[in-house]
Design a protein around this motif. Structure first.
Motif, PDB file in Angstrom:
ATOM      1  N   SER A 129       0.856  -1.258  -0.090  1.00 51.04           N
ATOM      2  CA  SER A 129      -0.021  -0.017   0.102  1.00 51.04           C
ATOM      3  C   SER A 129       0.893   1.242   0.045  1.00 51.04           C
ATOM      4  O   SER A 129       0.236   2.178  -0.500  1.00 51.04           O
ATOM      5  CB  SER A 129      -0.934   0.118   1.327  1.00 51.04           C
ATOM      6  N   ALA A 132       1.673   1.869  -3.515  1.00 47.23           N
ATOM      7  CA  ALA A 132       0.423   2.260  -3.984  1.00 47.23           C
ATOM      8  C   ALA A 132       0.059   3.854  -3.719  1.00 47.23           C
ATOM      9  O   ALA A 132      -0.706   4.462  -4.660  1.00 47.23           O
ATOM     10  CB  ALA A 132      -0.972   1.541  -3.689  1.00 47.23           C
ATOM     11  N   GLY A 179       6.277  -3.140  -4.455  1.00 45.24           N
ATOM     12  CA  GLY A 179       6.101  -3.314  -5.746  1.00 45.24           C
ATOM     13  C   GLY A 179       6.754  -3.864  -6.627  1.00 45.24           C
ATOM     14  O   GLY A 179       7.780  -4.695  -6.121  1.00 45.24           O
ATOM     15  N   VAL A 396      -6.776   1.627  -4.519  1.00 43.39           N
ATOM     16  CA  VAL A 396      -6.905   1.783  -6.034  1.00 43.39           C
ATOM     17  C   VAL A 396      -8.248   1.300  -6.531  1.00 43.39           C
ATOM     18  O   VAL A 396      -8.812   0.220  -6.363  1.00 43.39           O
ATOM     19  CB  VAL A 396      -5.934   0.975  -6.496  1.00 43.39           C
ATOM     20  N   GLY A 586      -5.104   5.911  -5.638  1.00 47.02           N
ATOM     21  CA  GLY A 586      -3.969   5.145  -5.386  1.00 47.02           C
ATOM     22  C   GLY A 586      -3.733   4.560  -6.689  1.00 47.02           C
ATOM     23  O   GLY A 586      -4.569   4.624  -7.529  1.00 47.02           O
ATOM     24  N   ARG A 587      -2.847   3.955  -7.150  1.00 44.68           N
ATOM     25  CA  ARG A 587      -2.062   3.568  -8.358  1.00 44.68           C
ATOM     26  C   ARG A 587      -1.565   1.885  -8.037  1.00 44.68           C
ATOM     27  O   ARG A 587      -0.693   2.191  -6.977  1.00 44.68           O
ATOM     28  CB  ARG A 587      -1.108   4.466  -8.930  1.00 44.68           C
ATOM     29  N   LEU A 588      -1.537   1.012  -9.020  1.00 49.75           N
ATOM     30  CA  LEU A 588      -1.141  -0.096  -8.735  1.00 49.75           C
ATOM     31  C   LEU A 588       0.397  -0.045  -8.634  1.00 49.75           C
ATOM     32  O   LEU A 588       0.988   0.260  -9.594  1.00 49.75           O
ATOM     33  CB  LEU A 588      -1.825  -1.099  -9.981  1.00 49.75           C
TER      34      LEU A 588
END
Length: 775
Positions: A129, A132, A179, A396, A586-588
């Motif tokens: 997170s 994210a 990530g 996200v 949020g972005r992956l």
């Protein structure tokens, strides 16, 4: 010994440490190179495999006269009230000081992966997170608060962050990473380290290196990456953080790289880390990894040989407890297998760190003097507010057909196994899931509202019905028909699916909880399709530790919300996003797969690793790295390049305008990608080299200027050196790795240039608000 030179604060830490070393016997020296962990359970309910068999009984009366290097997890082994624990730790430190000739306190370490892993401490969102959020500053604030809480009870060192880059989403520890992109991991990881170190806590980078690239995504499995993947994907986050954030400790990985266990790899632990990058802190062993050289790797014939190999490679401290660095090491020195100078090398680093922490002062820095009185709140309102902000920015929105946000549906059916589970928001290193599950009598220690509770609070005028439908990882389907009935009779369905965090097979996500495929665990996939068949608008909400294949939801669901174990305030953040109280941003940090078996895969893919005509398997992600939606719209325009050509030692300057064209405030993550069409070695088609979080009110615009050093195009060439090559590049500004609305072709001219670890690592951004556009 108040007049002893090692107590003299006017001397340098090295001089003080050297003076003390000269007075120590061999056994006293070695005692500073290990910790003790008295938390092994008698009934076998251990936190980690091999814990009980390798910890055994510790005889403090026999041990402490020699001194002691570290105390392992005084707060993270069993539930203990913070104030009581601080008092107990202070008494233990007093005993350690009184028992040995020189009165050296122990350094105390704890886990702090998603918050201080102690009973009653704030459980923040997991590192996935953090990634994210694409907001390093927010993560730095969190780390500073975590460190402040740890220091308040007498802790000195935190075993975080994890800088492993996801290479296979089946790996159970995906939730602990930030990530699948090394730049994102390194940038957010550096922010965490700056925050933790600013609070006075020694930050420990882990796991150095390659752990996340294990075969088939299995925990501790061998790693067979090539030298280029190691240099260009797995090592850069560590390189970036060592250089930019000044961490004071590094932890080795359990795995072997092409047959060489990292715990015995001098080329990594000394050659690269120290001699090339200049790291001067301590290297601590991941738990039992020194002994694993004998028991799991088979590269040492006995514990003395294992100790010798680890010390020679560059490990300074054996954790979690005295084992190979105890009597086996003493015997190895006596046998001539270990030069005492190697012990002195490690000892100097350990003692310098203790000097810097005030542990060799006279009197020694009181371990928990301020904390030993009254009560200690490790989950104050300020922590919870920050945990909520992070959760809100980390969630996200993957898909929205226009249903979201919702107002006040008359009847909401909340369905799914994570809907009424308070632990569904926590990762495997949060105290309630890591330790607390073994002590149910102690309670959760913190408030953990379930998703259905949060929805009832957010939608007080709605009638809310609940059905699990199935369990998280079971095969039972008997409850699905009832769930479908509820769905069919509702105005809106919130379908809550996902993971249960655990350790070593006791969960569906977490350390040692690896997945055979990326299908949703248990019968959740069947529940998903059955509920979608009911025809009611359905918002799929995932509380999970890794990405999963989502069946037909991308085509049939009204919305899809992905929350990677969003912490103690996570369900409230989900509810706020569903209602529109919060605009998701949020972005992956990892791609969401389209098929369950296309692993290992990553967005960092070359042409042949993407969909093509020479394989029938299509690894294209359903939702790509960097993807995420919100409740407003943004227009990108007017890309300008100052000069389309720069030298291989120069930089390029570009600018663009971003405008909020919607009717509410929101955040856009402007992602900068590099495509190298022709290179001397195979390169990924797209690679993230920078990002900027832009927050704009409705109608507002900003002009972004970015300077891109040519160094950011560097890669490892055929001869193993990192180079910048001349030639064409494509710089793309993207909403994700697969959505690049603005691209510019530029040229690097001049000779091939060799660069090293001092190269530029970031683009330079500046932003100039330009106000709303004229009507």
């Amino acid at each position: 010994m108040t007049d002893a030179p090692w107590r003299d604060r006017s001397l340098t830490p090295t001089a003080r440490a050297t003076a003390l070393m000269a007075e120590l016997t061999l056994e006293e020296k070695i005692a500073q190179l290990y910790g003790i962990w008295m938390g092994a359970s008698a009934d076998g309910a251990d936190v980690a495999p091999h814990q009980h068999e390798m910890t055994g009984d510790v005889d403090l009366d026999a041990l402490l006269p020699k001194g002691l290097g570290q105390v392992t997890r005084a707060f993270g082994t069993a539930p203990v009230d913070a104030a009581v624990g601080a008092q107990s730790l202070a008494r233990l430190q007093e005993r350690i000081v009184a028992s040995s000739r020189f009165g050296i306190p122990a350094l105390v370490h704890e886990e702090c992966l998603a918050g201080f892993a102690a009973h009653g401490a704030t459980a923040y969102p997991v590192p996935l997170s953090w990634g994210a959020t694409f907001d390093p500053g927010l993560i730095e604030q969190m780390a500073r608060r975590i460190g402040t809480d740890m220091r308040s009870v007498g802790v000195h060192q935190g075993l975080a962050p994890v800088l492993d880059v996801v290479r296979d989403a089946r790996w159970g520890r995906v939730e602990e990473t930030m990530g699948e992109d090394p730049y994102l991991v390194g940038t957010v990881g550096a922010a965490y380290v700056r925050g933790l170190e600013a609070s006075g806590i020694v930050s420990t980078l882990k796991h150095f290196v390659g752990y996340s690239a294990s075969r088939a995504g299995r925990n501790l499995a061998p790693v067979s990456v090539g030298a280029r993947e190691l240099a260009d994907v797995l090592l850069p986050p560590f390189e970036m953080v060592v250089r930019e954030a000044a961490p004071r400790s590094v932890m080795n990985a359990y795995t072997d790289l092409d047959g060489v266990p990292t715990a015995a790899d001098r080329g990594l632990l000394t050659g690269l880390l120290r001699e090339t990058w200049g790291f001067d802190g301590t290297v601590v062993a991941d738990y039992f990894s020194v002994a694993f050289l004998q028991t799991l790797h088979g590269t040492a014939g006995d514990l003395g040989e294992a100790a010798a190999a680890a010390l020679e490679a560059g490990i300074d401290v054996e954790l979690p407890t005295v084992h190979a660095f105890g009597e086996p090491l003493v015997r190895a020195v006596a046998d001539g297998r270990v030069d005492e100078a190697v012990i002195d090398r490690a000892l100097l680093r350990v003692l310098v760190q203790k000097v810097e922490l005030g542990l060799l002062d006279d009197p020694a820095a009181p371990p928990a003097a301020s904390a030993a009185k009254g009560t200690i709140d490790l989950d104050p309102v300020e922590n919870r507010e920050l945990a909520r902000r992070i959760a809100e920015q980390a969630i996200v929105l993957l898909h929205n057909d226009g249903t979201l946000p919702v107002a006040a549906p008359g009847r909401i059916a909340v369905i799914g196994p994570t809907a009424d589970d308070p632990l569904a928001v926590l990762g495997c290193y949060a105290f309630p899931t890591h330790v607390g599950v073994h002590h149910p009598e102690s309670g959760l220690g913190i408030e953990l509202p379930t998703l259905v509770e949060a929805l009832r609070a957010e939608f007080p005028d709605s009638e809310i019905a609940l059905a699990a439908g199935t369990s998280i990882d079971g095969a039972e389907i008997d409850g699905i028909p009832h769930a479908v009935e509820l769905a069919a009779s509702a105005d809106l369905v919130v379908l809550a699916l996902g993971d249960r965090a655990g350790l070593f097979g006791r969960g569906t996500s977490g350390e040692g909880c690896d997945a055979e495929s990326l299908d949703l665990p248990g019968a959740q996939g069947a529940l998903l399709e059955a509920v979608l068949d009911a025809g009611t608008p359905t918002v799929l909400t995932l509380l999970a530790g890794r990405p999963y294949v989502l069946g037909t939801a991308p085509e049939r669901a009204a919305g899809i919300v992905q929350a990677f174990f969003p912490g103690e305030e996570g369900t409230r953040a989900v509810a706020d996003i569903l209602s529109g109280r919060v605009n998701p941003s949020g972005r992956l940090p990892v791609s969401v797969p389209a098929t369950p078996g296309a692993q290992p895969s990553s967005y960092l893919a070359s042409t042949l690793a993407r969909s093509n005509g020479v394989s029938n398997i299509d690894p294209t992600a359903r939702y790509p790295f960097g993807h995420g939606l919100g409740y407003t719209s943004f227009a990108w325009r007017d890309l300008q390049v100052e000069a389309v050509e720069a030298s291989t030692d120069g930089s390029l300057r570009l600018s663009l305008t971003v405008e909020n064209t919607g009717d509410r405030a929101g955040a856009e993550i402007v992602q900068l990608y590099l495509h190298d069409p022709v290179a001397s070695v195979v390169r990924p088609v797209q690679r993230l080299i920078g990002f900027e979080r832009v927050e704009l009110g409705p109608g507002a615009s900003v002009r972004l200027d970015v300077e891109v050093p040519a160094d950011l195009a560097a890669f490892t060439g055929r001869d193993g050196r990192r180079i910048v090559e001349p030639g064409s590049l494509v710089l793309g500004f993207g909403r994700s790795s697969a959505d690049l609305p603005l691209q510019a072709t530029v040229e690097l001219a001049g000779p091939v240039r060799v660069v090293d670890h001092t190269r530029a690592l970031h683009p330079l951004w500046s932003a100039q608000p330009i106000g709303p556009r004229s009507p």
